[in-house]
Design a protein around this motif. Structure first.
Motif, PDB file in Angstrom:
ATOM      1  N   THR A  21      32.897  62.843  22.871  1.00  0.00           N
ATOM      2  CA  THR A  21      33.874  61.863  23.596  1.00  0.00           C
ATOM      3  C   THR A  21      33.830  60.388  23.231  1.00  0.00           C
ATOM      4  O   THR A  21      34.896  59.622  23.596  1.00  0.00           O
ATOM      5  CB  THR A  21      33.757  62.108  24.953  1.00  0.00           C
ATOM      6  OG1 THR A  21      32.452  62.071  25.325  1.00  0.00           O
ATOM      7  CG2 THR A  21      34.324  63.518  25.503  1.00  0.00           C
ATOM      8  N   GLY A  22      33.111  60.159  22.379  1.00  0.00           N
ATOM      9  CA  GLY A  22      32.902  58.697  21.824  1.00  0.00           C
ATOM     10  C   GLY A  22      33.731  58.383  20.678  1.00  0.00           C
ATOM     11  O   GLY A  22      34.246  59.173  20.011  1.00  0.00           O
ATOM     12  N   LEU A  23      33.410  57.008  20.134  1.00  0.00           N
ATOM     13  CA  LEU A  23      33.926  56.479  19.030  1.00  0.00           C
ATOM     14  C   LEU A  23      33.582  57.225  17.926  1.00  0.00           C
ATOM     15  O   LEU A  23      32.451  57.791  17.746  1.00  0.00           O
ATOM     16  CB  LEU A  23      33.939  55.101  18.755  1.00  0.00           C
ATOM     17  CG  LEU A  23      34.529  54.088  19.836  1.00  0.00           C
ATOM     18  CD1 LEU A  23      33.682  52.812  19.520  1.00  0.00           C
ATOM     19  CD2 LEU A  23      35.914  54.069  19.679  1.00  0.00           C
ATOM     20  N   GLY A  24      34.540  57.501  16.946  1.00  0.00           N
ATOM     21  CA  GLY A  24      34.039  58.006  15.634  1.00  0.00           C
ATOM     22  C   GLY A  24      33.734  59.489  15.829  1.00  0.00           C
ATOM     23  O   GLY A  24      32.966  60.066  15.108  1.00  0.00           O
TER      24      GLY A  24
ATOM     25  N   GLY B 187      24.423  52.532  18.696  1.00  0.00           N
ATOM     26  CA  GLY B 187      25.763  51.765  18.241  1.00  0.00           C
ATOM     27  C   GLY B 187      26.680  52.185  19.451  1.00  0.00           C
ATOM     28  O   GLY B 187      27.369  51.431  19.874  1.00  0.00           O
ATOM     29  N   TYR B 188      26.554  53.213  20.168  1.00  0.00           N
ATOM     30  CA  TYR B 188      27.324  53.300  21.275  1.00  0.00           C
ATOM     31  C   TYR B 188      26.993  52.371  22.210  1.00  0.00           C
ATOM     32  O   TYR B 188      27.634  51.854  23.154  1.00  0.00           O
ATOM     33  CB  TYR B 188      27.442  54.730  21.946  1.00  0.00           C
ATOM     34  CG  TYR B 188      27.941  55.595  21.159  1.00  0.00           C
ATOM     35  CD1 TYR B 188      29.227  55.442  20.463  1.00  0.00           C
ATOM     36  CD2 TYR B 188      27.865  57.239  21.253  1.00  0.00           C
ATOM     37  CE1 TYR B 188      29.953  56.315  19.656  1.00  0.00           C
ATOM     38  CE2 TYR B 188      28.644  58.111  20.895  1.00  0.00           C
ATOM     39  CZ  TYR B 188      29.741  57.709  19.945  1.00  0.00           C
ATOM     40  OH  TYR B 188      30.633  58.656  19.248  1.00  0.00           O
ATOM     41  N   LEU B 189      25.545  52.014  22.394  1.00  0.00           N
ATOM     42  CA  LEU B 189      25.036  51.120  23.520  1.00  0.00           C
ATOM     43  C   LEU B 189      25.920  49.759  23.170  1.00  0.00           C
ATOM     44  O   LEU B 189      25.853  49.003  23.961  1.00  0.00           O
ATOM     45  CB  LEU B 189      23.571  50.857  23.389  1.00  0.00           C
ATOM     46  CG  LEU B 189      22.674  52.002  24.425  1.00  0.00           C
ATOM     47  CD1 LEU B 189      21.227  51.776  24.097  1.00  0.00           C
ATOM     48  CD2 LEU B 189      23.183  52.105  25.543  1.00  0.00           C
ATOM     49  N   SER B 190      25.926  49.461  21.723  1.00  0.00           N
ATOM     50  CA  SER B 190      26.362  47.896  21.539  1.00  0.00           C
ATOM     51  C   SER B 190      27.920  48.156  21.401  1.00  0.00           C
ATOM     52  O   SER B 190      28.629  47.049  21.114  1.00  0.00           O
ATOM     53  CB  SER B 190      26.039  47.461  20.224  1.00  0.00           C
ATOM     54  OG  SER B 190      25.804  48.435  19.342  1.00  0.00           O
ATOM     55  N   GLY B 191      28.548  49.218  21.854  1.00  0.00           N
ATOM     56  CA  GLY B 191      30.069  49.364  21.704  1.00  0.00           C
ATOM     57  C   GLY B 191      30.827  49.447  20.533  1.00  0.00           C
ATOM     58  O   GLY B 191      31.969  49.268  20.432  1.00  0.00           O
TER      59      GLY B 191
ATOM     60  N   PRO C  45      29.579  53.765  15.701  1.00  0.00           N
ATOM     61  CA  PRO C  45      28.625  53.963  14.451  1.00  0.00           C
ATOM     62  C   PRO C  45      28.931  54.813  13.363  1.00  0.00           C
ATOM     63  O   PRO C  45      28.087  54.750  12.512  1.00  0.00           O
ATOM     64  CB  PRO C  45      27.383  54.336  15.294  1.00  0.00           C
ATOM     65  CG  PRO C  45      27.800  54.834  16.446  1.00  0.00           C
ATOM     66  CD  PRO C  45      29.364  54.612  16.603  1.00  0.00           C
ATOM     67  N   PHE C  46      30.094  55.195  13.177  1.00  0.00           N
ATOM     68  CA  PHE C  46      30.318  56.104  12.273  1.00  0.00           C
ATOM     69  C   PHE C  46      31.220  55.976  11.181  1.00  0.00           C
ATOM     70  O   PHE C  46      31.812  56.656  10.474  1.00  0.00           O
ATOM     71  CB  PHE C  46      30.525  57.684  13.076  1.00  0.00           C
ATOM     72  CG  PHE C  46      29.584  57.984  13.867  1.00  0.00           C
ATOM     73  CD1 PHE C  46      28.019  58.385  13.710  1.00  0.00           C
ATOM     74  CD2 PHE C  46      29.968  58.135  15.347  1.00  0.00           C
ATOM     75  CE1 PHE C  46      27.098  58.469  14.552  1.00  0.00           C
ATOM     76  CE2 PHE C  46      29.015  58.412  16.253  1.00  0.00           C
ATOM     77  CZ  PHE C  46      27.481  58.524  15.896  1.00  0.00           C
TER      78      PHE C  46
END
Ligand code: PA5
Length: 424
Positions: A37-40, A397-401, A404-405
């Motif tokens: 459900t996250g980015l990338g 990557g998700y922690l830093s918003g 990452p992909f």
């Protein structure tokens, strides 16, 4: 033994409470990775890759490897970035595995390098593994042109076909077309796995199996890691602890992470790690700069800066609990160098004391550090380490918003180069 993380030298920089306070954000990052459900989220195939690789594929690649080694003196792998670094990292970490010679091409555009390679290959029986997910990357495409011409002068028909293996996208790209039109063998890189996460796909597995690496063991280690690091609780997950500590250190101005090792076979694993973290996190004006050093060598060149320079660095050591060789330090009757104090001890014992001392000195000097220890330098532990870092960078990557992909920034130099070359 597996993999352990020692955070003892983070004292004064990372408190247990700060790490625990990350749990809600970490939980969200974990959920985004798990539920896609996250980015990338189109590129999360690597998360369940180890458990989804069929054993039959590993058997097939092991058999392919035997065939390649029977009819060739060496393997040349063509590729760059994610289609190169993991292969080299694995072979160097495993000290060449079975000793089958592997050469690299297409990871630079040096005419001297490639001319010298052709010279080396002149009298050898060669198999080529051409690896490009997009199938259109300039550096490997040009190297393939050069090596394809070389191979066509040496072999023809079915003999030529069996000596060229293409690893690429299942449907699209120039390499897919070249393979189809010329009847070369192909292996598919899954759509949902990006270059820097692809070492456990045919990108890494085909050349590693060809070189004689035990790909079953490599994947076994990664499978164990997939299971072990799927725990959302930071207190129980060293992979998430590593990701969390990096984040907390970055927020304190520690903008450079040095991946350091007292083991020389880590050189190219460090390079693989640099791509994984640099390309995943370095975006939107932020990101820890991933650097690497090999000790003791670099202590005698960079030690001063680490101990005493700008305090914007933290270190992560990668250590090996049990090395492959026993090497006793001899007693010397003259003892002019005064090192009879360690006579009879193993060289690795002294190496490990060097590491403990360095880590303590750097921590005292304001360079907080962690140590990842692998049980051994074998394929199983390497598979575990790969997955550990992949999962850590996804969470980090998700922690830093950031996403990452993706890697949109890599296109800028290509556009300018294509303009100069007149390529549309
Ligand atoms: O991480 C990435 O996507 C890149 O570093 C690629 O691995 C690299 O550019 C090679 O790409 P390709 O495999 O498409 O030739």
């Amino acid at each position: 033994m597996g993999l352990t993380l020692d955070m003892g030298n983070l004292k004064g920089f990372v408190k247990d409470a700060d790490l625990a306070a990350l749990q809600p954000r970490l939980q969200k990052a974990h959920q985004d990775l798990t539920d896609k459900t996250g980015l990338g989220n189109d590129y999360l195939g690597w998360t369940r890759l180890p458990s989804s690789i069929p054993d039959t594929l590993l058997d097939e690649l092991t058999a392919l490897g035997k065939t390649v080694r029977a009819h060739s003196d060496c393997l040349v792998t063509i590729g760059i970035g994610g289609s190169y670094l993991g292969i080299r990292a694995s072979l160097e970490f495993l000290r060449g595995a079975g000793g089958f010679p592997v050469y690299y091409a297409g990871h630079n555009m040096s005419a001297d390098y490639h001319a010298e390679l052709l010279q080396t290959l002149q009298k050898k029986n060669v198999t080529l593994a051409v690896i490009s997910k997009s199938g259109t990357t300039t550096e490997p495409a040009l190297a393939f042109r050069i090596l394809k011409e070389f191979m066509a002068k040496k072999y023809s028909g079915a003999e030529l076909q069996k000596r060229i293996i293409c690893v690429t996208d299942g449907k699209k790209g120039a390499l897919r077309q070249i393979a189809a039109q010329n009847g070369y063998q192909t292996y598919v890189i899954p759509d949902d796995v990006g270059g820097r996460f692809s070492v456990l796909t045919p990108v890494g597995l085909v050349p590693l199996a060809a070189a004689g690496v035990d790909v079953h063991a490599l994947v076994r280690g990664a499978r164990q890691a997939e299971q072990d690091y799927a725990v959302a609780d930071i207190a129980a997950n060293p992979c998430y602890q590593y990701a969390g500590c990096r984040r907390l250190l970055y927020q304190q101005g520690k903008k450079i992470e040095v991946l350091a090792s007292f083991y020389d076979n880590m050189v190219s694993v460090n390079e693989w790690w640099k791509q994984l973290f640099g390309e995943s996190e370095g975006k939107n004006g932020q990101g820890i700069f991933p650097a690497s050093l090999i000790f003791s060598t670099d202590l005698h060149s960079m030690g001063q800066l680490l101990q005493d320079g700008e305090r914007n660095i933290f270190e992560t050591f990668v250590s090996i609990a049990r090395v492959g060789s026993a090497l006793q330090i001899p007693f010397d009757a003259q003892d002019l160098d005064k090192f009879n104090i360690v006579a009879g001890k193993d060289l690795d014992y002294v190496n490990k004391q060097g590491q403990i001392a360095t880590a303590a000195a750097h921590a005292e000097g304001g360079v907080p550090n962690m140590t990842i220890t692998l049980g051994r330098s074998d394929a199983e532990h390497l598979g575990r380490l790969y997955y550990f870092f992949e999962r850590a960078v996804g969470i980090s990557g998700y922690l830093s918003g950031v996403n990452p992909f993706d890697q949109p920034g890599v296109e800028a130099y290509k556009k300018k180069m294509f303009a100069l070359l007149g390529k549309r």
